[in-house]
Enzyme design. Structure first.
Site, mmCIF file in Angstrom:
data_model
loop_
_atom_site.group_PDB
_atom_site.id
_atom_site.type_symbol
_atom_site.label_atom_id
_atom_site.label_comp_id
_atom_site.label_asym_id
_atom_site.label_seq_id
_atom_site.Cartn_x
_atom_site.Cartn_y
_atom_site.Cartn_z
ATOM 1 C CE LYS A 115 0.273 8.269 -2.871
ATOM 2 N NZ LYS A 115 0.276 7.192 -3.846
ATOM 3 C CE LYS A 197 -2.684 3.565 3.029
ATOM 4 N NZ LYS A 197 -3.245 2.955 1.884
ATOM 5 C CE LYS A 200 0.791 -1.948 -2.799
ATOM 6 N NZ LYS A 200 0.295 -0.610 -3.084
HETATM 7 N N1 AQP Z 1 -3.320 -0.625 5.618
HETATM 8 C C1 AQP Z 1 -4.352 -0.957 4.854
HETATM 9 N N2 AQP Z 1 -5.445 -1.502 5.411
HETATM 10 C C2 AQP Z 1 -6.501 -1.853 4.635
HETATM 11 N N3 AQP Z 1 -6.521 -1.696 3.301
HETATM 12 C C3 AQP Z 1 -5.454 -1.159 2.706
HETATM 13 N N4 AQP Z 1 -5.163 -0.868 1.417
HETATM 14 C C4 AQP Z 1 -3.932 -0.339 1.353
HETATM 15 N N5 AQP Z 1 -3.390 -0.266 2.563
HETATM 16 C C5 AQP Z 1 -4.311 -0.764 3.443
HETATM 17 C C6 AQP Z 1 -6.049 -1.150 0.292
HETATM 18 O O1 AQP Z 1 -5.272 -1.869 -0.649
HETATM 19 C C7 AQP Z 1 -5.666 -1.509 -1.966
HETATM 20 C C8 AQP Z 1 -4.448 -1.180 -2.784
HETATM 21 O O2 AQP Z 1 -4.096 0.105 -2.671
HETATM 22 P P1 AQP Z 1 -3.019 0.767 -3.644
HETATM 23 O O3 AQP Z 1 -1.978 -0.175 -4.025
HETATM 24 O O4 AQP Z 1 -3.722 1.436 -4.775
HETATM 25 O O5 AQP Z 1 -2.366 1.904 -2.827
HETATM 26 P P2 AQP Z 1 -2.445 2.349 -1.389
HETATM 27 O O6 AQP Z 1 -3.824 2.371 -0.842
HETATM 28 O O7 AQP Z 1 -1.705 3.640 -1.343
HETATM 29 O O8 AQP Z 1 -1.662 1.183 -0.683
HETATM 30 P P3 AQP Z 1 -0.305 1.252 0.038
HETATM 31 O O9 AQP Z 1 0.043 -0.143 0.436
HETATM 32 O O10 AQP Z 1 -0.350 2.268 1.144
HETATM 33 O O11 AQP Z 1 0.683 1.708 -1.093
HETATM 34 P P4 AQP Z 1 1.712 2.901 -1.130
HETATM 35 O O12 AQP Z 1 2.645 2.656 0.018
HETATM 36 O O13 AQP Z 1 2.373 2.812 -2.446
HETATM 37 O O14 AQP Z 1 0.924 4.180 -0.986
HETATM 38 C C9 AQP Z 1 -6.683 -0.387 -1.829
HETATM 39 O O15 AQP Z 1 -7.977 -0.935 -1.961
HETATM 40 C C10 AQP Z 1 -6.481 0.113 -0.419
HETATM 41 O O16 AQP Z 1 -7.660 0.671 0.148
#
Ligand code: AQP
Length: 335
Positions: A115, A197, A200
């Protein structure tokens, strides 16, 4: 909540509208846990601000996420669904645990390194100490099990180390959490850059399927998904990451194995397969979207859920927090 059930804690950041990745990787599996466990599902808005957020968007995303939890099948009377920022125990225990976390440990966290690269103009202390707050999230509820994706395993390990360190100094205080080993959620990749991956916060709107996307948008995005020139529907992440991602999405939705999918689509073109995957996603999301639209209209119902669940979470959090404060020598509150 029942005494004899184990406690599960998990959360998502309200950093954007949630994606098919969040659903298939986490939320869908959460809905299968609610009968067997006492579950807390948090909207971790305090973690979200380690990256700069637009206040109006953050507020909107947090409420939408809470509604999506329910629309996707989390029963708000069986699970505690709440905003992290409304349970002050997270911040209070987070500070305490900061004092039991070593900089050497935080320096090793790969998420911080990733990050920091991504947000080089805002490498703030919160981003650095994020794992101590995450430890507090988990330990605040005597959590037994944490469903974590691969990316969060290191943070959970650190949480365990912090809890054991605290227990060694002050006597048995925290439950040591284990990773929840259940059905592993699929890791869904970005439709445009399938080696990353699906996230969002991705900038390219074609890269992600949102839970709220309309059928025509879903179809369009899948049709545009990056594939390859092999003209072969085969699960081979190394050489065919795009088509492998589509296979894994289709598999997560239909419960068919990769082999079954490869056989089903042998000799067919990528175009046909993309339409099939899109249709499967559209059908899966349809009832969730209908429920989501209904819930959005019922402001009083949602407000009441937020109020009741926050009270429940606060009550539980305060019990553990008081115990910790007493152990470390903070003066008792005089009433
Ligand atoms: N692409 C993915 N495939 C499977 N699982 C996923 N998770 C996130 N992306 C995928 C799972 O969703 C949960 C929420 O995660 P989070 O909101 O704490 O943050 P993150 O993992 O960083 O999700 P994002 O969507 O990638 O958010 P940003 O863009 O803000 O960093 C977790 O259980 C994660 O494993």
């Amino acid at each position: 909540m029942e005494q004899n059930k184990k406690t599960i804690f998990s959360g998502m950041q309200p950093t954007g509208a949630i994606t098919l990745g969040n659903y298939l990787g986490a939320l869908k599996n959460w809905t299968t846990l609610q009968e067997e466990y006492n579950c807390l599902y948090c909207i971790v808005d305090m973690h979200a601000i380690t990256v700069r957020q637009n206040p109006a968007e953050l507020r909107k995303n947090a409420r939408n996420l809470l509604i999506q939890y329910i629309a996707a099948g989390l029963d708000p009377t069986k699970n505690i669904i709440y905003y992290q920022s409304q349970v002050s125990g997270h911040a209070e225990l987070g500070w305490i645990l900061n004092c039991f976390t070593y900089m050497g440990e935080l320096n090793r966290m790969t998420q911080f390194k990733d990050k920091s690269k991504k947000h080089a103009d805002n490498i703030n202390a919160g981003l650095y100490t994020y794992p101590a707050l995450m430890a507090a999230d988990i330990l605040l509820f005597n959590t037994d099990l944490v469903p974590v994706g691969h990316d969060q395993k290191q943070h959970l390990e650190l949480t365990r180390d912090i809890a054991m360190r605290f227990n060694t100094i002050y006597g048995d205080t925290f439950t040591i959490p284990d990773p929840y080993i259940g059905k592993v959620g699929a890791k869904i990749m970005d439709l445009q850059e399938p080696t990353n991956k699906m996230s969002k916060s991705a900038e390219d709107k074609n890269a992600t399927i949102l839970l709220t996307d309309k059928p025509d948008e879903i179809l369009k995005k899948f049709k545009r998904a990056v594939t390859d020139n092999f003209a072969n529907i085969k699960y081979d992440v190394e050489n065919q990451p795009g088509i492998s991602n589509l296979i894994s999405i289709y598999s997560a939705i239909t419960n068919k194995t990769y082999d079954e999918i490869e056989n089903e689509f042998a000799g067919k073109g990528y175009g046909d397969f993309k339409v099939e995957v899109a249709q499967a996603v559209i059908e899966t999301l349809k009832p969730i979207q209908q429920k989501y639209d209904e819930l959005q209209k019922d402001k009083a119902y949602i407000d009441n859920i937020i109020k009741e669940n926050t009270e429940k979470a606060n009550y539980k959090a305060q019990k553990i927090l008081r115990k910790v404060q007493k152990k470390i020598g903070f003066p008792p509150i005089i009433r």
